[in-house]
Motif scaffolding. Structure first.
Motif, PDB file in Angstrom:
ATOM      1  N   PHE A  74       9.902 -59.188 -10.995  1.00 30.73           N
ATOM      2  CA  PHE A  74       9.449 -58.051 -10.194  1.00 30.73           C
ATOM      3  C   PHE A  74       9.205 -56.881 -11.149  1.00 30.73           C
ATOM      4  CE2 PHE A  74      12.081 -60.374  -7.023  1.00 30.73           C
ATOM      5  CZ  PHE A  74      11.064 -60.670  -6.126  1.00 30.73           C
ATOM      6  N   PHE A  75       7.989 -56.365 -11.131  1.00 26.83           N
ATOM      7  CA  PHE A  75       7.643 -55.250 -12.004  1.00 26.83           C
ATOM      8  C   PHE A  75       7.496 -53.983 -11.168  1.00 26.83           C
ATOM      9  CE2 PHE A  75       4.388 -52.527 -14.044  1.00 26.83           C
ATOM     10  CZ  PHE A  75       5.096 -52.208 -15.192  1.00 26.83           C
ATOM     11  N   VAL A  76       8.278 -52.950 -11.508  1.00 26.23           N
ATOM     12  CA  VAL A  76       8.302 -51.699 -10.746  1.00 26.23           C
ATOM     13  C   VAL A  76       7.636 -50.600 -11.558  1.00 26.23           C
ATOM     14  CG1 VAL A  76       9.735 -50.030  -9.530  1.00 26.23           C
ATOM     15  CG2 VAL A  76      10.492 -52.412  -9.718  1.00 26.23           C
ATOM     16  N   SER A  77       6.544 -50.043 -11.025  1.00 28.16           N
ATOM     17  CA  SER A  77       5.850 -48.958 -11.723  1.00 28.16           C
ATOM     18  C   SER A  77       4.800 -48.330 -10.814  1.00 28.16           C
ATOM     19  CB  SER A  77       5.157 -49.479 -12.985  1.00 28.16           C
ATOM     20  OG  SER A  77       4.498 -48.421 -13.668  1.00 28.16           O
ATOM     21  N   GLN A  78       4.476 -47.070 -11.110  1.00 27.85           N
ATOM     22  CA  GLN A  78       3.361 -46.396 -10.451  1.00 27.85           C
ATOM     23  C   GLN A  78       2.303 -45.948 -11.459  1.00 27.85           C
ATOM     24  OE1 GLN A  78       5.526 -43.340  -8.168  1.00 27.85           O
ATOM     25  NE2 GLN A  78       5.000 -44.527  -6.346  1.00 27.85           N
ATOM     26  N   THR A  79       2.461 -46.359 -12.715  1.00 26.74           N
ATOM     27  CA  THR A  79       1.565 -45.861 -13.760  1.00 26.74           C
ATOM     28  C   THR A  79       0.965 -46.992 -14.592  1.00 26.74           C
ATOM     29  OG1 THR A  79       3.526 -45.442 -15.134  1.00 26.74           O
ATOM     30  CG2 THR A  79       2.588 -43.562 -13.946  1.00 26.74           C
ATOM     31  N   SER A  80       0.487 -48.022 -13.909  1.00 24.96           N
ATOM     32  CA  SER A  80      -0.195 -49.112 -14.609  1.00 24.96           C
ATOM     33  C   SER A  80      -1.471 -48.596 -15.258  1.00 24.96           C
ATOM     34  CB  SER A  80      -0.553 -50.226 -13.624  1.00 24.96           C
ATOM     35  OG  SER A  80      -1.432 -51.156 -14.234  1.00 24.96           O
ATOM     36  N   PRO A  81      -1.815 -49.090 -16.460  1.00 23.73           N
ATOM     37  CA  PRO A  81      -3.063 -48.676 -17.093  1.00 23.73           C
ATOM     38  C   PRO A  81      -4.295 -49.308 -16.433  1.00 23.73           C
ATOM     39  CG  PRO A  81      -1.941 -50.287 -18.454  1.00 23.73           C
ATOM     40  CD  PRO A  81      -1.008 -49.958 -17.339  1.00 23.73           C
ATOM     41  N   TYR A  82      -4.065 -50.266 -15.511  1.00 25.11           N
ATOM     42  CA  TYR A  82      -5.167 -50.953 -14.848  1.00 25.11           C
ATOM     43  C   TYR A  82      -5.055 -50.851 -13.326  1.00 25.11           C
ATOM     44  CZ  TYR A  82      -5.142 -53.244 -19.435  1.00 25.11           C
ATOM     45  OH  TYR A  82      -5.129 -53.493 -20.784  1.00 25.11           O
ATOM     46  N   LYS A  83      -6.188 -50.748 -12.654  1.00 25.46           N
ATOM     47  CA  LYS A  83      -6.192 -50.848 -11.195  1.00 25.46           C
ATOM     48  C   LYS A  83      -5.888 -52.295 -10.788  1.00 25.46           C
ATOM     49  CE  LYS A  83      -9.346 -46.987 -10.284  1.00 25.46           C
ATOM     50  NZ  LYS A  83      -8.334 -46.143  -9.660  1.00 25.46           N
ATOM     51  N   PHE A  84      -6.398 -53.231 -11.541  1.00 23.44           N
ATOM     52  CA  PHE A  84      -6.019 -54.634 -11.447  1.00 23.44           C
ATOM     53  C   PHE A  84      -6.341 -55.264 -12.781  1.00 23.44           C
ATOM     54  CE2 PHE A  84     -10.270 -54.254  -9.508  1.00 23.44           C
ATOM     55  CZ  PHE A  84     -11.016 -55.138 -10.277  1.00 23.44           C
ATOM     56  N   PRO A  85      -5.670 -56.339 -13.196  1.00 23.39           N
ATOM     57  CA  PRO A  85      -4.742 -57.163 -12.421  1.00 23.39           C
ATOM     58  C   PRO A  85      -3.337 -56.563 -12.351  1.00 23.39           C
ATOM     59  CG  PRO A  85      -4.876 -57.999 -14.644  1.00 23.39           C
ATOM     60  CD  PRO A  85      -5.857 -56.866 -14.559  1.00 23.39           C
ATOM     61  N   SER A  86      -2.451 -57.264 -11.664  1.00 22.50           N
ATOM     62  CA  SER A  86      -1.049 -56.870 -11.592  1.00 22.50           C
ATOM     63  C   SER A  86      -0.418 -56.975 -12.983  1.00 22.50           C
ATOM     64  CB  SER A  86      -0.287 -57.785 -10.623  1.00 22.50           C
ATOM     65  OG  SER A  86      -0.795 -57.662  -9.325  1.00 22.50           O
ATOM     66  N   VAL A  87       0.381 -55.981 -13.312  1.00 22.74           N
ATOM     67  CA  VAL A  87       1.027 -55.969 -14.631  1.00 22.74           C
ATOM     68  C   VAL A  87       2.018 -57.120 -14.764  1.00 22.74           C
ATOM     69  CG1 VAL A  87       2.556 -54.658 -16.160  1.00 22.74           C
ATOM     70  CG2 VAL A  87       0.685 -53.503 -14.993  1.00 22.74           C
ATOM     71  N   GLY A 132      16.268 -64.318 -13.027  1.00 19.15           N
ATOM     72  CA  GLY A 132      15.106 -63.538 -12.639  1.00 19.15           C
ATOM     73  C   GLY A 132      15.123 -62.209 -13.369  1.00 19.15           C
ATOM     74  N   LEU A 133      13.981 -61.513 -13.381  1.00 22.13           N
ATOM     75  CA  LEU A 133      13.866 -60.234 -14.072  1.00 22.13           C
ATOM     76  C   LEU A 133      13.368 -59.142 -13.142  1.00 22.13           C
ATOM     77  CD1 LEU A 133      12.014 -61.289 -17.376  1.00 22.13           C
ATOM     78  CD2 LEU A 133      14.454 -60.803 -17.133  1.00 22.13           C
ATOM     79  N   ILE A 134      13.934 -57.953 -13.313  1.00 17.54           N
ATOM     80  CA  ILE A 134      13.347 -56.731 -12.764  1.00 17.54           C
ATOM     81  C   ILE A 134      13.006 -55.853 -13.955  1.00 17.54           C
ATOM     82  CG2 ILE A 134      13.729 -54.617 -11.446  1.00 17.54           C
ATOM     83  CD1 ILE A 134      15.649 -56.178  -9.666  1.00 17.54           C
ATOM     84  N   ILE A 135      11.732 -55.551 -14.118  1.00 19.17           N
ATOM     85  CA  ILE A 135      11.297 -54.669 -15.197  1.00 19.17           C
ATOM     86  C   ILE A 135      10.750 -53.386 -14.583  1.00 19.17           C
ATOM     87  CG2 ILE A 135       9.780 -54.359 -17.182  1.00 19.17           C
ATOM     88  CD1 ILE A 135       9.767 -57.358 -17.585  1.00 19.17           C
ATOM     89  N   CYS A 136      11.361 -52.271 -14.948  1.00 21.68           N
ATOM     90  CA  CYS A 136      10.915 -50.954 -14.484  1.00 21.68           C
ATOM     91  C   CYS A 136      10.288 -50.215 -15.662  1.00 21.68           C
ATOM     92  CB  CYS A 136      12.094 -50.130 -13.960  1.00 21.68           C
ATOM     93  SG  CYS A 136      12.952 -50.851 -12.551  1.00 21.68           S
ATOM     94  N   SER A 137       9.144 -49.597 -15.425  1.00 24.28           N
ATOM     95  CA  SER A 137       8.507 -48.849 -16.503  1.00 24.28           C
ATOM     96  C   SER A 137       7.545 -47.826 -15.924  1.00 24.28           C
ATOM     97  CB  SER A 137       7.743 -49.801 -17.440  1.00 24.28           C
ATOM     98  OG  SER A 137       7.278 -49.117 -18.575  1.00 24.28           O
TER      99      SER A 137
END
Length: 308
Positions: A74-87, A132-137
């Motif tokens: 599960f990747f938690v973020s609101q500042t992806s460098p892309y509109k898609f794909p999912s980080v 499992g992983l939770i990555i927040c960035s």
């Protein structure tokens, strides 16, 4: 699916700035530090983003043996460098994780870690993996102008990776959540802007009205006594906000973990950073009870009872 937090690691951008470097006005400087408790904030460079930071925090936790046993991310973020794909898809490849895993992005901010824990706790694995992983960035600072007086002294960039182990005994006991979308404009980055906006006064009013009562209602509903709680891990919004919540709950400072003075407000990473530091300093023992609560952008909030 019963899970427990096994390990947490973090990574920060190379660059940082202090409040001393933001303003030359000594009176203004003292007021800022007194209110926020923050005097250091990490700022991602052009070559750093949520992907590069996430890879580095995850690499600190992933041995070859563990990699092969990762069942979800599960990747938690609101500042992806892309509109898609999912980080989360990009991270599967960057981290060389198995292809037969479940991945998804969670577009939440300050309450995002609690949402991710809930989803992980509810996830039904189909691949019989052990972890499992939770990555927040988040890299909010990329969207904060140097003259943005409400946001620049507070927000900081970081990434954390939480390793979750699938067990027979669940360490995540109870959850509760809330949303009030009427306040969405009080902390926002619009489509046509590169400078985020925050109405700090309104966010503080919302937080101090909703969160202390929300936490106390949660404890009452789940029959959690204050004297049985080892620590509270609150989202590190600022010194002022955390102190006011503590006062309203009426508990001694010793029960509240804090690190805003070291890292600033790191959005989705603030709670895992608190837990990481507590683990590394050996503050947590088996069966300790921790109440973790995230709140902010959305407006949204969430709380979980963790039995260590």
């Amino acid at each position: 699916m019963p899970i427990q937090i096994t390990s947490i690691k973090s990574h920060f951008p190379v660059k940082f700035e202090t409040l001393n470097s933001i303003t030359n006005n000594s009176l203004s400087k003292k007021k800022l530090i007194a209110a926020t408790g923050i005097n250091k904030r990490y700022t991602a460079s052009k070559n750093e983003n949520v992907i590069t930071l996430s890879v580095k925090s995850a690499q600190k936790i992933l041995s070859k043996k563990i990699k092969n046993q990762i069942g979800f991310l599960f990747f938690v973020s609101q500042t992806s460098p892309y509109k898609f794909p999912s980080v989360s898809c990009i991270l599967q490849n960057e981290l060389n994780l198995p292809k037969d895993i479940f991945t998804t992005d969670i577009n939440m901010g300050c309450s995002g870690y609690i949402h991710a824990l809930k989803l992980a706790n509810s996830f039904i694995s189909t691949n019989n993996k052990k972890y499992g992983l939770i990555i927040c960035s988040d890299t909010y600072t990329k969207y904060i102008d140097k003259n943005n007086k409400s946001c620049r002294p507070i927000f900081s960039d970081a990434s954390t990776t939480t390793l979750l182990k699938i067990t027979k005994k669940n360490s995540l006991k109870s959850f509760d959540f809330g949303v009030d979308g009427r306040g969405y404009k009080d902390l926002i980055l619009s489509e046509n802007s590169n400078n985020m906006y925050m109405n700090g006064a309104k966010i503080a009013i919302f937080t101090l009205k909703e969160i202390p009562a929300f936490i106390e209602k949660f404890m009452k509903k789940n029959k959690i006594k204050k004297n049985n709680i080892k620590y509270f891990a609150l989202h590190q919004a600022s010194k002022y906000v955390c102190e006011k919540i503590r006062e309203k709950i009426n508990l001694d400072k010793k029960y509240f973990l804090n690190n805003f003075h070291k890292f600033g407000n790191t959005v989705s990473s603030s709670i895992p950073l608190l837990l990481q530091e507590a683990m590394e300093r050996k503050k947590l023992k088996k069966n300790d009870t921790i109440i973790a609560c995230g709140f902010g952008v959305g407006l949204s909030w969430g709380v979980v009872e963790i039995k260590w």
